[in-house]
Design an enzyme around this catalytic site. Structure first.
Site, short mmCIF file in Angstrom:
data_model
loop_
_atom_site.label_atom_id
_atom_site.label_comp_id
_atom_site.label_asym_id
_atom_site.label_seq_id
_atom_site.Cartn_x
_atom_site.Cartn_y
_atom_site.Cartn_z
N ASP A 193 -7.07 4.33 -4.49
CA ASP A 193 -7.69 4.12 -2.92
C ASP A 193 -8.43 5.43 -2.90
OD1 ASP A 193 -7.81 2.12 -0.68
OD2 ASP A 193 -7.37 4.05 0.12
N LYS B 182 1.04 -1.45 0.01
CA LYS B 182 0.11 -0.09 -0.03
C LYS B 182 1.00 1.35 -0.01
CE LYS B 182 -4.27 1.02 0.27
NZ LYS B 182 -5.62 0.19 -0.22
P1 NDP Z 1 -12.97 7.71 -2.51
O1 NDP Z 1 -12.02 8.73 -2.39
O2 NDP Z 1 -13.55 7.63 -4.01
O3 NDP Z 1 -14.22 8.09 -1.32
C1 NDP Z 1 -13.86 7.91 -0.12
C2 NDP Z 1 -15.13 8.42 0.62
O4 NDP Z 1 -15.06 8.29 1.99
C3 NDP Z 1 -15.79 9.94 0.46
O5 NDP Z 1 -17.09 9.87 0.33
C4 NDP Z 1 -14.94 10.52 1.59
O6 NDP Z 1 -15.68 11.95 1.89
C5 NDP Z 1 -15.25 9.59 2.56
N1 NDP Z 1 -14.24 9.61 3.56
C6 NDP Z 1 -12.62 9.70 3.39
N2 NDP Z 1 -12.33 9.92 4.45
C7 NDP Z 1 -13.09 9.98 5.44
C8 NDP Z 1 -13.03 10.30 6.91
N3 NDP Z 1 -11.78 10.34 7.52
N4 NDP Z 1 -14.13 10.39 7.37
C9 NDP Z 1 -15.47 10.47 6.95
N5 NDP Z 1 -15.43 10.10 5.47
C10 NDP Z 1 -14.48 10.08 4.90
O7 NDP Z 1 -12.44 6.47 -2.02
P2 NDP Z 1 -13.07 4.89 -2.24
O8 NDP Z 1 -14.37 4.96 -2.33
O9 NDP Z 1 -11.99 4.38 -3.33
O10 NDP Z 1 -12.39 4.23 -0.96
C11 NDP Z 1 -13.45 3.88 0.26
C12 NDP Z 1 -12.73 3.05 1.06
O11 NDP Z 1 -12.77 1.70 0.42
C13 NDP Z 1 -11.43 3.00 1.75
O12 NDP Z 1 -11.37 2.49 2.95
C14 NDP Z 1 -10.53 2.16 0.75
O13 NDP Z 1 -9.49 1.72 1.51
C15 NDP Z 1 -11.44 1.08 0.46
N6 NDP Z 1 -11.41 0.37 -0.73
C16 NDP Z 1 -11.29 0.92 -2.01
C17 NDP Z 1 -11.15 0.11 -2.96
C18 NDP Z 1 -10.93 0.75 -4.37
O14 NDP Z 1 -10.94 -0.13 -5.28
N7 NDP Z 1 -11.08 1.89 -4.68
C19 NDP Z 1 -10.78 -1.25 -2.94
C20 NDP Z 1 -11.08 -1.84 -1.53
C21 NDP Z 1 -11.09 -1.02 -0.56
P3 NDP Z 1 -14.99 13.23 1.75
O15 NDP Z 1 -15.44 13.35 0.39
O16 NDP Z 1 -15.58 14.13 2.58
O17 NDP Z 1 -13.39 13.00 2.06
O1 2IT Z 2 -7.79 -1.81 -0.87
C1 2IT Z 2 -7.86 -2.18 -1.91
O2 2IT Z 2 -7.98 -3.32 -2.08
C2 2IT Z 2 -7.52 -1.28 -2.97
N1 2IT Z 2 -7.64 -0.08 -2.83
C3 2IT Z 2 -7.59 -1.76 -4.22
C4 2IT Z 2 -6.15 -2.14 -4.57
C5 2IT Z 2 -5.70 -2.71 -5.97
O3 2IT Z 2 -4.48 -2.90 -6.12
O4 2IT Z 2 -6.58 -2.58 -6.77
#
Ligand code: NDP
Ligand code: 2IT
Length: 451
Positions: free
Chosen positions: A170, A130
């Protein structure tokens, strides 16, 4: 907790805390895994004598570097960049890049540790890593984001490679940022390789990668409900977040006949008693991505909805819940509220959104509860498929990939059931995911000897 021949669980955790001072998220992630692994390895001498758990909980390396860039006003700005390469026993390091002001070594070490088990669970050959930076993309112009991504990659490029370490997106890193970073990697190395995933369709990206994490979390949820003879038809869902994972989870819930009541961001949550349908989800996607808006404005656009400033959605009664924002956003008290309100199932889209107290509440209540390392693995799984397509210089059709994603999520569910089914038939998905993920990595490490 069982006592091993070498150290007992409290002594092991004391050591983890001592070696990782001021890293509460990392210690939390290790504890959640160790709670299950200590029982599993009690009678398995190899895992003890080879110190496997201790070795997985010590990253192969943590790279930290300075990232300088110039903002639109000509000011020099300095950020810290990282790549944590946790473990490559079963394949190249693989995991996302996060840009958020809260990023520090503890957060990225916990994410790389979790990723190691998650990637093993997918059944694909990927190790765990990561990276990220404390850069805050909010309020930055597109040119500023581009200059930051280029500067970040100017150091990162020497640590990654298609067979070494393959980053992806992420929080704060989506297709646009991946494009800027890929462009800079290609410029520096003069190589066109699958060094990043989540790329655009024109330059080696995979169909359904943007949807895969959210869709996968809902497929996993459907698998859990099916063990009780239930499905999503008519079920109410509360979702936190409004980014990539949350909006695609919402989309799949609606497609499978459920009703989504909430979405959120760091400012609060919106509750729409009419349900957030596909049209409204599309509005949220455009509002957040293209207009860089806040979720509070949903309540202006759809007046029957209410905005709850500074609050999380866990108090809204529901059948199923999907935390899809960030770590430690669902605390023990929230878990107790969900259980008291009759919530049947929780599927984590985010990484470690539930704190340890909350995990214990769900386990004790026998809630159908999927930890992120199992339920959100759809994203990295399709990243793995993107790597295969890049290596073979081909691309699979959307329908093929949709089916592969469904099959991979069912496979993860089956692996969790194999190690997590208890007397009486209830599946402890936390235990199942921890043991299945650990076993694959551990057995590869045993084959390598002491390295
Ligand atoms: P995005 O940046 O697209 O969206 C993040 C969302 O979470 C936004 O709505 C943001 O709100 C909110 N957020 C972020 N930080 C905080 C905080 N400290 N408190 C409250 N709300 C928060 O990210 P993703 O959707 O890609 O990621 C969301 C989660 O999913 C993370 O935990 C990530 O690690 C996990 N994840 C993502 C993957 C991927 O493929 N993208 C794969 C697997 C897991 P705001 O706009 O106000 O910051
Ligand atoms: O937390 C996760 O699994 C991700 N942000 C996606 C990682 C990836 O390599 O697609």
């Amino acid at each position: 907790m069982a006592v091993s021949d070498h150290v007992d669980f409290p002594t092991f955790m004391e050591g983890v805390k001592k070696r990782n001072p001021h890293q509460p998220e990392f210690v939390q992630a290790v504890q959640e895994v160790a709670e299950d692994i200590f029982d599993f390895i009690e009678d398995k001498e190899d895992y003890h004598s080879e110190q496997i758990l201790r070795r997985i909980a010590e990253p192969d390396r943590v790279v930290s570097f300075r990232v300088c860039w110039e903002d639109d006003n000509g000011n020099v700005r300095v950020q810290r960049g990282y790549r944590v390469q946790n473990n490559n026993a079963i394949g190249p390091y693989k995991g996302g890049i996060r840009f958020h002001p809260s990023v520090n070594e503890s957060v990225l070490k916990f994410l790389a540790f979790e990723q190691t088990f998650k990637n093993a669970l997918t059944g694909l050959p990927m190790g765990g890593g990561k990276g990220g930076s404390n850069f805050n993309p909010k309020g930055k112009s597109v040119r500023e984001i581009m200059r930051f991504c280029q500067s970040f990659m100017t150091e990162l490029y020497r640590h990654i490679g298609a067979d070494i370490d393959v980053p992806a997106g992420d929080i704060g890193v989506g297709g646009r940022e991946i494009g800027f970073m890929f462009g800079q990697y290609k410029r520096i190395t003069n190589e066109f390789t699958g060094v990043l995933t989540g790329k655009g369709m024109e330059y080696g990206g995979s169909m359904i990668r943007p949807e895969a994490t959210g869709y996968g979390a809902v497929y996993f949820l459907a698998n859990m409900l099916a063990t009780k003879g239930m499905d999503l038809t008519g079920k109410t869902a509360i979702i936190s977040g409004s980014g990539n994972v949350a909006t695609h989870a919402a989309e799949k819930i609606v497609q499978l006949g459920g009703k989504v009541l909430t979405l959120s961001d760091s400012g609060g949550f919106v509750h729409d008693p009419d349900g957030i349908d596909l049209e409204k989800i599309q509005w949220v996607k455009e509002h957040k991505t293209h207009r860089r808006g806040r979720i509070s404005e949903y309540a202006d656009a759809f007046p029957r909805a209410t905005f709850h400033e500074g609050k999380t959605p866990w108090g809204v009664p529901c059948d199923v819940a999907l935390p899809c924002a960030t770590q430690n956003e669902l605390l023990g008290a929230d878990a107790r509220t969900l259980v008291a309100n009759g919530c049947i199932a929780v599927s984590e889209g985010a990484n470690m959104p539930t704190d340890l107290d909350g995990v214990h509440v769900f386990k004790a209540a026998k809630t159908l509860y999927a930890p992120g390392k199992a339920s959100n693995a759809g994203g990295v799984a399709v990243s793995g498929l993107e790597m295969s397509q890049n290596s073979a210089r081909r691309s699979w059709k959307e329908e093929e990939l949709q089916q592969m994603l469904k099959d991979i999520m069912s496979g993860i569910h089956a692996r969790c059931a194999e190690y997590g089914t208890q007397d009486g038939g209830h599946i402890d998905y936390v235990k199942g995911a921890n043991i299945a993920g650990f076993k694959k990595v551990a057995d590869a490490m045993l084959a390598f000897g002491v390295v």
